[in-house]
Design a protein around this motif. Structure first.
Motif, mmCIF file in Angstrom:
data_model
loop_
_atom_site.group_PDB
_atom_site.id
_atom_site.type_symbol
_atom_site.label_atom_id
_atom_site.label_comp_id
_atom_site.label_asym_id
_atom_site.label_seq_id
_atom_site.Cartn_x
_atom_site.Cartn_y
_atom_site.Cartn_z
ATOM 1 N N ARG A 175 5.553 13.517 5.678
ATOM 2 C CA ARG A 175 5.388 12.038 5.309
ATOM 3 C C ARG A 175 3.986 11.976 4.512
ATOM 4 O O ARG A 175 3.030 12.210 4.602
ATOM 5 C CB ARG A 175 5.229 11.084 6.424
ATOM 6 C CG ARG A 175 6.441 11.219 7.300
ATOM 7 C CD ARG A 175 6.538 9.836 8.168
ATOM 8 N NE ARG A 175 7.706 10.029 8.991
ATOM 9 C CZ ARG A 175 8.046 9.011 9.579
ATOM 10 N NH1 ARG A 175 7.249 8.088 10.021
ATOM 11 N NH2 ARG A 175 9.246 9.158 10.500
ATOM 12 N N ILE A 176 4.388 11.136 3.214
ATOM 13 C CA ILE A 176 3.402 10.594 2.378
ATOM 14 C C ILE A 176 2.970 9.313 2.392
ATOM 15 O O ILE A 176 4.098 8.623 2.162
ATOM 16 C CB ILE A 176 3.723 11.361 0.921
ATOM 17 C CG1 ILE A 176 4.016 12.657 0.917
ATOM 18 C CG2 ILE A 176 2.517 10.984 -0.202
ATOM 19 C CD1 ILE A 176 4.877 13.151 -0.401
ATOM 20 N N TYR A 177 1.713 9.002 2.655
ATOM 21 C CA TYR A 177 1.468 7.641 2.660
ATOM 22 C C TYR A 177 0.503 7.279 1.558
ATOM 23 O O TYR A 177 -0.339 8.168 1.020
ATOM 24 C CB TYR A 177 0.976 6.895 3.800
ATOM 25 C CG TYR A 177 1.776 7.086 5.148
ATOM 26 C CD1 TYR A 177 2.400 5.935 5.343
ATOM 27 C CD2 TYR A 177 2.050 7.971 5.669
ATOM 28 C CE1 TYR A 177 3.183 5.821 6.613
ATOM 29 C CE2 TYR A 177 2.939 8.273 6.854
ATOM 30 C CZ TYR A 177 3.598 7.124 7.004
ATOM 31 O OH TYR A 177 4.269 7.073 8.397
ATOM 32 N N HIS A 178 0.309 6.090 0.958
ATOM 33 C CA HIS A 178 -0.729 5.462 0.117
ATOM 34 C C HIS A 178 -1.909 5.297 0.844
ATOM 35 O O HIS A 178 -1.789 4.437 1.847
ATOM 36 C CB HIS A 178 -0.101 4.400 -0.963
ATOM 37 C CG HIS A 178 -1.220 4.325 -1.868
ATOM 38 N ND1 HIS A 178 -2.337 3.929 -1.830
ATOM 39 C CD2 HIS A 178 -0.873 4.446 -3.317
ATOM 40 C CE1 HIS A 178 -2.854 3.517 -2.858
ATOM 41 N NE2 HIS A 178 -2.206 4.086 -3.872
ATOM 42 N N SER A 179 -3.082 5.776 0.573
ATOM 43 C CA SER A 179 -4.311 5.575 1.517
ATOM 44 C C SER A 179 -4.385 3.985 1.730
ATOM 45 O O SER A 179 -5.088 3.736 2.522
ATOM 46 C CB SER A 179 -5.312 6.291 0.979
ATOM 47 O OG SER A 179 -6.093 5.715 -0.366
ATOM 48 N N ASP A 180 -4.122 3.232 0.572
ATOM 49 C CA ASP A 180 -4.468 1.885 0.619
ATOM 50 C C ASP A 180 -3.355 0.915 1.397
ATOM 51 O O ASP A 180 -3.638 -0.179 1.615
ATOM 52 C CB ASP A 180 -4.581 1.354 -0.879
ATOM 53 C CG ASP A 180 -6.021 1.453 -1.446
ATOM 54 O OD1 ASP A 180 -6.832 1.824 -0.679
ATOM 55 O OD2 ASP A 180 -6.113 1.386 -2.537
ATOM 56 N N ARG A 181 -2.229 1.717 1.686
ATOM 57 C CA ARG A 181 -0.897 0.849 2.051
ATOM 58 C C ARG A 181 -0.522 1.582 3.441
ATOM 59 O O ARG A 181 0.786 1.930 3.426
ATOM 60 C CB ARG A 181 -0.082 0.580 0.908
ATOM 61 C CG ARG A 181 -0.402 -0.230 -0.123
ATOM 62 C CD ARG A 181 0.464 -0.462 -0.914
ATOM 63 N NE ARG A 181 0.943 0.511 -1.931
ATOM 64 C CZ ARG A 181 0.559 0.935 -2.974
ATOM 65 N NH1 ARG A 181 -0.557 0.367 -3.359
ATOM 66 N NH2 ARG A 181 1.156 1.864 -3.572
ATOM 67 N N LEU A 182 -1.516 1.920 4.253
ATOM 68 C CA LEU A 182 -0.882 2.644 5.488
ATOM 69 C C LEU A 182 0.187 1.719 6.132
ATOM 70 O O LEU A 182 0.940 2.298 6.966
ATOM 71 C CB LEU A 182 -2.067 2.969 6.415
ATOM 72 C CG LEU A 182 -2.705 4.400 6.055
ATOM 73 C CD1 LEU A 182 -4.005 4.675 7.038
ATOM 74 C CD2 LEU A 182 -1.627 5.489 5.977
ATOM 75 N N ASP A 183 -0.028 0.438 6.213
ATOM 76 C CA ASP A 183 0.837 -0.325 7.052
ATOM 77 C C ASP A 183 2.287 -0.737 6.326
ATOM 78 O O ASP A 183 3.005 -1.243 6.893
ATOM 79 C CB ASP A 183 0.315 -1.776 7.399
ATOM 80 C CG ASP A 183 -0.522 -2.394 6.226
ATOM 81 O OD1 ASP A 183 -0.403 -1.743 5.066
ATOM 82 O OD2 ASP A 183 -0.829 -3.590 6.112
ATOM 83 N N ALA A 184 2.418 0.017 5.077
ATOM 84 C CA ALA A 184 3.629 -0.054 4.570
ATOM 85 C C ALA A 184 4.437 0.993 4.896
ATOM 86 O O ALA A 184 3.991 1.983 5.303
ATOM 87 C CB ALA A 184 3.445 -0.101 3.205
ATOM 88 N N GLU A 185 5.511 1.063 4.528
ATOM 89 C CA GLU A 185 6.536 2.536 4.739
ATOM 90 C C GLU A 185 5.907 3.501 4.043
ATOM 91 O O GLU A 185 5.271 3.173 2.792
ATOM 92 C CB GLU A 185 7.864 2.271 4.106
ATOM 93 C CG GLU A 185 8.720 1.133 5.148
ATOM 94 C CD GLU A 185 9.104 1.872 6.247
ATOM 95 O OE1 GLU A 185 9.700 2.960 6.520
ATOM 96 O OE2 GLU A 185 8.704 1.108 7.387
ATOM 97 N N PRO A 186 6.046 4.753 4.381
ATOM 98 C CA PRO A 186 5.638 5.937 3.651
ATOM 99 C C PRO A 186 6.073 6.073 2.264
ATOM 100 O O PRO A 186 7.188 5.608 1.961
ATOM 101 C CB PRO A 186 6.185 7.376 4.500
ATOM 102 C CG PRO A 186 6.894 6.634 5.330
ATOM 103 C CD PRO A 186 6.823 5.203 5.618
#
Ligand SMILES: [Fe+2]
Length: 480
Positions: free
Chosen positions: A448-459
C-alpha cells in the motif's frame, strides 16, 4: 509446537513457511502508482518459522526472506527470496532444525550448546550498498544479495569484520557515511563501532568494553554524536551453556542496574561521556539531534520492562497473551557528562517501528512515522484486544511540532508492516509511506502506498502480491 485453534487472523500468515516468487508484475487493486515513484522497496523478515510440525522458539528465529518491490514508469513488480544462509540450506536438506537459536536450545543436546553454532538467520533488516544488498542480523556477518534478483551471493565480512565482530541490523546512514555497531562476545564483552562507505568499505572502527552482555539492538546518531542506551538486561550464560535455557529466556531484567548511557564522537568513534539513569528497555530509536542549547535530544519507543521479549516470543506461537506496551519518549541529555536532564513521554499510544525521512538522520525533524494500535475508549480493554490480535493495526504520523497524530487504519484483520518513508523529489517536505500488509480476511498480501500528508485518506494505490508475505521487521528504500 502447533498453532492453537483460537489463534487470531494474523497467525495464518506465519502458519506455513512463506513461498518465494520470481520477479512478477503486480496488479493494481485500487488507485494509481505515482509515476514519479522510481526505485525499490526492500523488506526483510522471518519467512520460515516452522519445519514440518516443529516451530521456532521465538519470532526472531525465523529464516530471513527478502521482498523487493520495483517501481518505475507507473508500474511495479516484485521478487521474494529466502536468504540462502548455510543454516537455511542445511536445515532444508535435513528437513528439521539443527541449530540452537535465540529462542531455541540445541536440538542435539546440551553438549551442542558448548559449540558456537548459532544459526545466522539473516532476517532483521537490509542495507543497500552501491553494488549489493546486505541482509542483516545482529549476531553475525551480513549476507550479500543481488540488488535485482535477490539471489544470495554469500556471507559478507565487508573485508574487515573478524570472527567475533557482528554487524548489527540497525546501521545509520548520514551525509554519505554509514555508522553501525556489533556486540563481540569473546573473553570480554565489547561494543564494536564501525564507520563505512557505500562500497561497504570500513573507514574507521573502534572498540569499547562493556560490563556485561545486554540486549543492544539499536543506537542513534545525534548531530556529532552516537548515543547508546544500554538497558538493565543481563544475560545469564550458564543455563544457556548447559542447554537448559534458550538465550531469550536467559535475559534477566535487572532494573537496579539502571540504563547506561554511552555517548561517542561520530568523527573519532571515541567515548565522550557515560552516565546512568533510571532503568527502561527499548528496541528502537527514532532519531536524535543537538538542540540550540547544546543538549542532545533522542526519541525512542520505551518499555517499562523486558516483557516485550516474552511478547515477541509468543508471536511465533500465533497467539500472544503478554502485555508489553511501548510508547514514544523523548530524552534530553548533556553530551559532555552523559547526564539525563529530562525524560518525557510524548505519545501515550502503543507504538513501534518509528521511522523518519532519511535526510533527517542526526538532525532536527518534525514528523515521526510509526506503527501503532487503535485508540480505544477503554484503554485496558483495547490493549487486551490488541494483544489477542497483535497490536500493530495502523500506521501513523506523529507531528512533533503540533503534538498531533494522524493515522491510517488498515481495517479489520489487516496488519501493516513498518512504514517506509520515500521523499518526493518535487515536494521536499512530503513523500509517500509504503507498507506491506497482510489481509487476514483473504489470506493475501498487498503493498500500500499512502501520501505522507494524507494518512487518514484512502491509500494512493494498493498492489496485489502473488504470495503471502509474513510480518517482517525492517526495510529500506533505494532510489533508482
Ligand atoms: Fe529492529
Amino acid at each position: 509446537m502447533v498453532l492453537q485453534n483460537d489463534c487470531p487472523k494474523w497467525s495464518q500468515a506465519i502458519l506455513q513457511p512463506a513461498k518465494e516468487f520470481n520477479l512478477t508484475p503486480l496488479p493494481v487493486l485500487a488507485g494509481t502508482i505515482p509515476p514519479e515513484l522510481t526505485g525499490t522497496l526492500y523488506r526483510n523478515g522471518p519467512g520460515r518459522l516452522s519445519i514440518g510440525d516443529r516451530r521456532v522458539g521465538h519470532w526472531f528465529d525465523g529464516d530471513g526472506a527478502v521482498l523487493g518491490v520495483n517501481f518505475g514508469e507507473g508500474k511495479a513488480s516484485a521478487v521474494y527470496r529466502y536468504v540462502q544462509t548455510e543454516g537455511y540450506q542445511e536445515e532444508t536438506a535435513a528437513k528439521k532444525f539443527l541449530y540452537p537459536n535465540y529462542g531455541m536450545t540445541s536440538p542435539g543436546g546440551w553438549w551442542e550448546n558448548l559449540k558456537p553454532t548459532f544459526k545466522n538467520v539473516a532476517n532483521t533488516s537490509v542495507l543497500a550498498l552501491s553494488d549489493r544488498l546486505l541482509a542483516l542480523w545482529e549476531g553475525g556477518f551480513p549476507h550479500a544479495l543481488d540488488l535485482q534478483t535477490l539471489e544470495t551471493q554469500g556471507k559478507d565480512n565487508l573485508a574487515f569484520l573478524s570472527h567475533n565482530q557482528p554487524f548489527s541490523a540497525h546501521p545509520k546512514v548520514d551525509s554519505g557515511e554509514i555508522f553501525n555497531f556489533g556486540i563481540g562476545i569473546n573473553s570480554k564483552i565489547v561494543l564494536h563501532l564501525y564507520k563505512c562507505n557505500f562500497q561497504g568499505k570500513v573507514t574507521q572502527q573502534n572498540t569499547f568494553p562493556l560490563p556485561y552482555l545486554s540486549l543492544i539492538h539499536d543506537f542513534v546518531v545525534a548531530g556529532d554524536y552516537l548515543v547508546f542506551f544500554i538497558p538493565p538486561v543481563k544475560a545469564n550464560f550458564l543455563p544457556v551453556m548447559l542447554g537448559r535455557k534458550a538465550f531469550c529466556d536467559a535475559m534477566e531484567w535487572k532494573p537496579q542496574l539502571g540504563t547506561q548511557v554511552l555517548i561517542f564522537d561520530r568523527h573519532t568513534l571515541s567515548l565522550v561521556s557515560q552516565g546512568t539513569t533510571e532503568g527502561w528497555f527499548q528496541w528502537h530509536y527514532t532519531n536524535g539531534y543537538v538542540a540550540e542549547d547544546g543538549t542532545l535530544i533522542v526519541e525512542l519507543v520505551r518499555y517499562g520492562d523486558l516483557q516485550t521479549n516474552q511478547y515477541l516470543k509468543e508471536v511465533a506461537t500465533g497467539k500472544t497473551t503478554t502485555k508489553a506496551k511501548g510508547t514514544l519518549w523523548e530524552v534530553r541529555l548533556e553530551p559532555q557528562t552523559g547526564k539525563v536532564i529530562a525524560n518525557t513521554q510524548i505519545l501515550d499510544r502503543w507504538c513501534e517501528f518509528p521511522v523518519i525521512d532519511p535526510s533527517k538522520v542526526g538532525k532536527s525533524w518534525r514528523y515521526t512515522y510509526l506503527s501503532s494500535h487503535r485508540e480505544g475508549v477503554n484503554e485496558n480493554q483495547e490493549i487486551l484486544t490488541a494483544i489477542a490480535q497483535r497490536c500493530l493495526r495502523q500506521i501513523a504520523r506523529f507531528d512533533r511540532q503540533e503534538n498531533k497524530l494522524v493515522v491510517a487504519d488498515m481495517g479489520t484483520n489487516i496488519y501493516p508492516s513498518e512504514p517506509i518513508y520515500v521523499p518526493s523529489a518535487d515536494e521536499p517536505t512530503t513523500g509517500w509511506l509504503l507498507t506491506v500488509v497482510y489481509d487476514g480476511n483473504n489470506h493475501s498480501s498487498e503493498v500500500r502506498i499512502y501520501h505522507s500528508d494524507r494518512l487518514d485518506a484512502e491509500p494512493i494505490c494498493r498492489l496485489g502480491l502473488p504470495e503471502v508475505i509474513p510480518p517482517s521487521f525492517h526495510g529500506t528504500w533505494r532510489n533508482q
